[in-house]
Design a protein around this motif. Structure first.
Motif, short mmCIF file in Angstrom:
data_model
loop_
_atom_site.label_atom_id
_atom_site.label_comp_id
_atom_site.label_asym_id
_atom_site.label_seq_id
_atom_site.Cartn_x
_atom_site.Cartn_y
_atom_site.Cartn_z
N ILE A 89 0.84 -1.20 0.00
CA ILE A 89 0.00 0.00 0.00
C ILE A 89 0.88 1.25 0.00
N LEU A 90 1.89 1.29 0.84
CA LEU A 90 2.78 2.46 0.91
C LEU A 90 3.46 2.70 -0.42
N ALA A 91 3.85 1.65 -1.13
CA ALA A 91 4.49 1.81 -2.44
C ALA A 91 3.53 2.41 -3.45
N LEU A 92 2.26 2.07 -3.37
CA LEU A 92 1.26 2.64 -4.29
C LEU A 92 1.20 4.16 -4.15
N TYR A 93 1.29 4.65 -2.90
CA TYR A 93 1.15 6.08 -2.66
C TYR A 93 2.37 6.88 -3.13
N THR A 94 3.51 6.21 -3.35
CA THR A 94 4.71 6.92 -3.79
C THR A 94 4.99 6.74 -5.28
N GLN A 95 4.21 5.91 -5.95
CA GLN A 95 4.43 5.72 -7.38
C GLN A 95 4.00 6.97 -8.15
N PRO A 96 4.54 7.20 -9.33
CA PRO A 96 4.10 8.36 -10.10
C PRO A 96 2.66 8.17 -10.58
N GLU A 97 1.95 9.27 -10.71
CA GLU A 97 0.57 9.21 -11.18
C GLU A 97 0.53 8.75 -12.62
N ALA A 98 -0.39 7.84 -12.93
CA ALA A 98 -0.59 7.34 -14.30
C ALA A 98 -2.05 7.57 -14.67
N PRO A 99 -2.31 8.54 -15.56
CA PRO A 99 -3.71 8.89 -15.88
C PRO A 99 -4.56 7.71 -16.37
N SER A 118 -6.21 -0.96 8.49
CA SER A 118 -7.09 -0.21 7.59
C SER A 118 -6.78 1.29 7.60
N TRP A 119 -6.02 1.76 8.61
CA TRP A 119 -5.63 3.17 8.66
C TRP A 119 -4.73 3.53 7.48
N LEU A 120 -4.19 2.53 6.78
CA LEU A 120 -3.37 2.79 5.60
C LEU A 120 -4.22 3.25 4.41
N ASN A 121 -5.52 3.10 4.51
CA ASN A 121 -6.42 3.49 3.43
C ASN A 121 -6.79 4.97 3.60
N MET A 122 -6.37 5.80 2.64
CA MET A 122 -6.65 7.24 2.73
C MET A 122 -8.14 7.56 2.71
N ALA A 123 -8.97 6.65 2.20
CA ALA A 123 -10.41 6.87 2.22
C ALA A 123 -10.93 6.96 3.65
N ASN A 166 -13.90 19.00 -3.43
CA ASN A 166 -13.29 18.76 -4.74
C ASN A 166 -12.87 20.05 -5.42
N SER A 167 -13.67 21.11 -5.26
CA SER A 167 -13.32 22.39 -5.90
C SER A 167 -12.04 22.96 -5.31
N LYS A 168 -11.76 22.63 -4.05
CA LYS A 168 -10.53 23.09 -3.40
C LYS A 168 -9.36 22.13 -3.63
N VAL A 169 -9.63 21.00 -4.30
CA VAL A 169 -8.63 19.97 -4.58
C VAL A 169 -7.85 19.62 -3.31
N VAL A 170 -8.58 19.27 -2.26
CA VAL A 170 -7.97 18.93 -0.98
C VAL A 170 -7.36 17.54 -1.07
N LYS A 171 -6.07 17.46 -0.78
CA LYS A 171 -5.35 16.19 -0.79
C LYS A 171 -4.93 15.81 0.62
N VAL A 172 -4.61 14.55 0.81
CA VAL A 172 -4.10 14.06 2.09
C VAL A 172 -2.59 14.25 2.08
N VAL A 173 -2.06 14.82 3.15
CA VAL A 173 -0.61 14.96 3.30
C VAL A 173 -0.12 13.66 3.95
N TRP A 174 0.41 12.77 3.13
CA TRP A 174 0.80 11.44 3.60
C TRP A 174 2.28 11.45 3.95
N ARG A 175 2.63 10.99 5.14
CA ARG A 175 4.02 11.05 5.61
C ARG A 175 4.66 9.68 5.81
N PHE A 176 3.88 8.61 5.69
CA PHE A 176 4.41 7.27 5.92
C PHE A 176 5.05 6.72 4.65
N THR A 177 6.21 6.11 4.78
CA THR A 177 6.88 5.48 3.64
C THR A 177 7.42 4.12 4.08
N THR A 178 7.92 3.35 3.12
CA THR A 178 8.51 2.06 3.47
C THR A 178 9.88 2.27 4.10
#
Length: 192
Positions: free
Chosen positions: A4-14, A141-146, A180-192
């Motif tokens: 899961i942590l690796a997914l959050y650090t991968q580059p975005e793929a549209p 389950s806390w690893l899920n940003m949802a 959504n209009s504010k494009v609010v993102k989660v500031v994720w600090r956990f890594t492998t």
């Protein structure tokens, strides 16, 4: 956990959107006595007694890279409800995606078998092939940003009595549009 942590650090793929999915029940309640409004030196007063009107379910789909979220309100939380919500994610939210990467927990309704209970075999197979599932570890389950987004939704929008599903839907969609209009993102600090 590292998956899961690796997914959050991968580059975005549209063509391969990353979507975190979770769900939460919401009790539908109304006041038995109307609250007394706030006045100078006196906060609003709400009677502890309430009338229960059942439960609704909220499916949260949060996209960490784009800061967008979609929330679907349903009457129940069954495999059929989950399968239909996933179909909407596939065909209405991301119809152009090659594959949709989904982070979700190990709830017994979150399984490709649900597609076969909800749809004809050809449609079920098509949907099962549209997704790549990544399950959070047990007690992780806390690893899920949802989950983070559902917590914010609960604190900002649902922390009061909502009497019916129509009002719930209206309030949740207003919250979703604003966030959504504010494009609010989660500031994720956990890594492998």
């Amino acid at each position: 956990m590292e998956d899961i942590l690796a997914l959050y650090t991968q580059p975005e793929a549209p063509n391969r959107p990353l979507v975190c999915m979770d769900e939460v029940p919401k009790q539908l309640l109304s006041h038995v006595r109307e609250p007394l409004p706030a006045q100078p030196g006196q906060p609003e007063r709400i009677d502890y007694e309430y009338k229960r009107h059942g439960i609704a379910n909220l499916f949260m789909f949060f996209e960490p890279f784009s800061g967008q979220r979609n929330v679907k309100v349903t009457d129940t939380r069954t495999r059929l409800d989950w399968a239909e919500a996933m179909r909407e994610l596939s065909d209405e939210i991301h119809p152009e995606a090659e594959k949709i990467i989904v982070v979700l927990d190990n709830l017994n309704t979150h399984t490709p078998a649900a597609f076969y209970q909800a749809f004809e075999p050809d449609e079920a197979r098509r949907l099962a092939n549209r997704f790549e599932f990544h399950f959070t570890p047990k007690h992780g389950s806390w690893l899920n940003m949802a989950e983070i987004e559902l917590s914010v939704l609960s604190r900002q929008c649902l922390k009061r009595r909502i009497p019916d599903e129509l009002t719930l839907e209206r309030e949740v969609q207003a919250w979703t549009r604003e966030r959504n209009s504010k494009v609010v993102k989660v500031v994720w600090r956990f890594t492998t």
